[in-house]
Design an enzyme around this catalytic site. Structure first.
Site, PDB file in Angstrom:
ATOM      1  N   HIS A   1      -6.284  -0.178 -21.850  1.00  0.00           N
ATOM      2  CA  HIS A   1      -6.573   1.236 -21.554  1.00  0.00           C
ATOM      3  C   HIS A   1      -7.927   1.653 -22.105  1.00  0.00           C
ATOM      4  O   HIS A   1      -8.440   1.043 -23.052  1.00  0.00           O
ATOM      5  CB  HIS A   1      -5.479   2.129 -22.155  1.00  0.00           C
ATOM      6  CG  HIS A   1      -5.491   2.112 -23.662  1.00  0.00           C
ATOM      7  ND1 HIS A   1      -6.135   3.066 -24.413  1.00  0.00           N
ATOM      8  CD2 HIS A   1      -4.964   1.235 -24.553  1.00  0.00           C
ATOM      9  CE1 HIS A   1      -5.999   2.777 -25.692  1.00  0.00           C
ATOM     10  NE2 HIS A   1      -5.296   1.671 -25.806  1.00  0.00           N
TER      11      HIS A   1
ATOM     12  N   CYS B   1      -0.807  -1.584 -25.132  1.00  0.00           N
ATOM     13  CA  CYS B   1      -1.263  -1.207 -26.468  1.00  0.00           C
ATOM     14  C   CYS B   1      -0.279  -0.201 -27.081  1.00  0.00           C
ATOM     15  O   CYS B   1       0.466   0.475 -26.376  1.00  0.00           O
ATOM     16  CB  CYS B   1      -2.649  -0.592 -26.356  1.00  0.00           C
ATOM     17  SG  CYS B   1      -3.417  -0.231 -27.945  1.00  0.00           S
TER      18      CYS B   1
ATOM     19  N   ASP C   1      -1.105   2.472 -28.363  1.00  0.00           N
ATOM     20  CA  ASP C   1      -1.739   3.791 -28.254  1.00  0.00           C
ATOM     21  C   ASP C   1      -0.782   4.843 -27.676  1.00  0.00           C
ATOM     22  O   ASP C   1      -0.155   4.625 -26.629  1.00  0.00           O
ATOM     23  CB  ASP C   1      -2.983   3.661 -27.359  1.00  0.00           C
ATOM     24  CG  ASP C   1      -3.882   4.869 -27.473  1.00  0.00           C
ATOM     25  OD1 ASP C   1      -5.010   4.719 -27.985  1.00  0.00           O
ATOM     26  OD2 ASP C   1      -3.466   5.968 -27.053  1.00  0.00           O
TER      27      ASP C   1
ATOM     28  N   ARG D   1      -1.283   7.464 -26.149  1.00  0.00           N
ATOM     29  CA  ARG D   1      -1.657   8.109 -24.884  1.00  0.00           C
ATOM     30  C   ARG D   1      -1.260   7.290 -23.656  1.00  0.00           C
ATOM     31  O   ARG D   1      -1.432   7.742 -22.522  1.00  0.00           O
ATOM     32  CB  ARG D   1      -3.169   8.371 -24.872  1.00  0.00           C
ATOM     33  CG  ARG D   1      -3.619   9.279 -26.009  1.00  0.00           C
ATOM     34  CD  ARG D   1      -5.117   9.191 -26.219  1.00  0.00           C
ATOM     35  NE  ARG D   1      -5.511   7.864 -26.680  1.00  0.00           N
ATOM     36  CZ  ARG D   1      -6.770   7.486 -26.907  1.00  0.00           C
ATOM     37  NH1 ARG D   1      -7.755   8.338 -26.709  1.00  0.00           N
ATOM     38  NH2 ARG D   1      -7.045   6.269 -27.322  1.00  0.00           N
TER      39      ARG D   1
ATOM     40  N   CYS E   1      -9.768   2.284 -26.224  1.00  0.00           N
ATOM     41  CA  CYS E   1      -8.834   1.519 -27.078  1.00  0.00           C
ATOM     42  C   CYS E   1      -9.449   1.280 -28.468  1.00  0.00           C
ATOM     43  O   CYS E   1     -10.517   0.669 -28.592  1.00  0.00           O
ATOM     44  CB  CYS E   1      -8.496   0.176 -26.421  1.00  0.00           C
ATOM     45  SG  CYS E   1      -7.255  -0.749 -27.356  1.00  0.00           S
TER      46      CYS E   1
HETATM   47 ZN   LIG Z   1      -5.413   0.550 -27.505  1.00  0.00          ZN
END
Ligand SMILES: [Zn+2]
Length: 212
Positions: free
Chosen positions: A98, A39, A41, A43, A101
């Site tokens: 993850h 993803c 993302d 993090r 999400c």
């Molecule tokens: Zn995500």
């Protein structure tokens, strides 16, 4: 931007000189062993989590770690996968979802996408997660429903990945192995999907924070 400029100064002054030989070796070729699909993302930091560095992971990222299928369109994800398998000849393809999400949250809540027509269309690719939703894990507490759907999305996208012609062929010839992972941001733990048992299991048994 100041923080990034400071970081870049640090890289030029301290990091690059120490790794000059490695960068010189990599300047004209790469031979990564792993394709990593995850993803967007912020993090999820693959090199930090896996102890990898320049030249190691061939990465493609998008909202919801999607492998689009069936649209007939060329897209950046499937083109990247094809290149990784056919040209770079990666030995492993890892699809990593993850916790927390946002893409799957939006799919679950059906909210927040009213003014995002492109994101809404893109996230139609995660609808298949509902058919592969995993049993809720009590360790996920109040987020168990979302986490079960995120794991379901890993299973769904893993199927899409294996359906890519280049991937299917490489797997059939024993040249490529595919893996489905779920990374928990809070604990740092990674789970791997076991296709025979049809469930997620810890990637290593004594993972940090291994309370599961
Ligand atoms: Zn995500």
């Amino acid at each position: 931007m100041e923080r990034l400029i400071e970081g870049y100064k640090h890289f030029l002054k301290d990091v690059f000189p120490r790794r000059r030989d490695q960068f010189h070796l990599l300047a004209e070729m790469q031979a990564p062993e792993w394709l990593f699909i995850t993803c967007s993302d912020s993090r999820v930091v693959p090199d930090l989590i896996l102890g990898t560095g320049p030249g190691d992971l061939f990465i493609t990222r998008n909202a919801g770690n999607v492998v689009p299928i069936g649209s007939g369109d060329v897209d950046g994800v499937t083109a990247t996968i094809e290149y990784a398998v056919e040209v770079l000849k990666v030995k492993h393809a890892i699809l990593c979802g993850h916790s927390d999400c946002g893409a799957l949250k939006a799919a679950l809540d059906r909210k927040g996408l009213e003014n995002l027509p492109k994101a809404r269309r893109w996230l139609s690719h995660v609808e298949a997660a509902f058919s592969h939703r995993q049993p809720p894990n009590p360790a996920d507490g109040e987020h168990a429903e979302l986490a079960a759907l995120i794991r379901g999305n890993v299973v769904a996208q893993l199927l899409n990945l294996k359906a890519q012609p280049s991937v299917a062929q490489a797997v059939a010839h024993g040249k490529l192995t595919v893996h489905g992972w779920y990374y928990d941001i809070l604990s740092g733990c990674i789970e791997q999907y076991d296709e025979e048992m049809r469930r997620f299991l810890p990637l290593i048994l004594d993972a940090a924070g291994g309370k599961r």
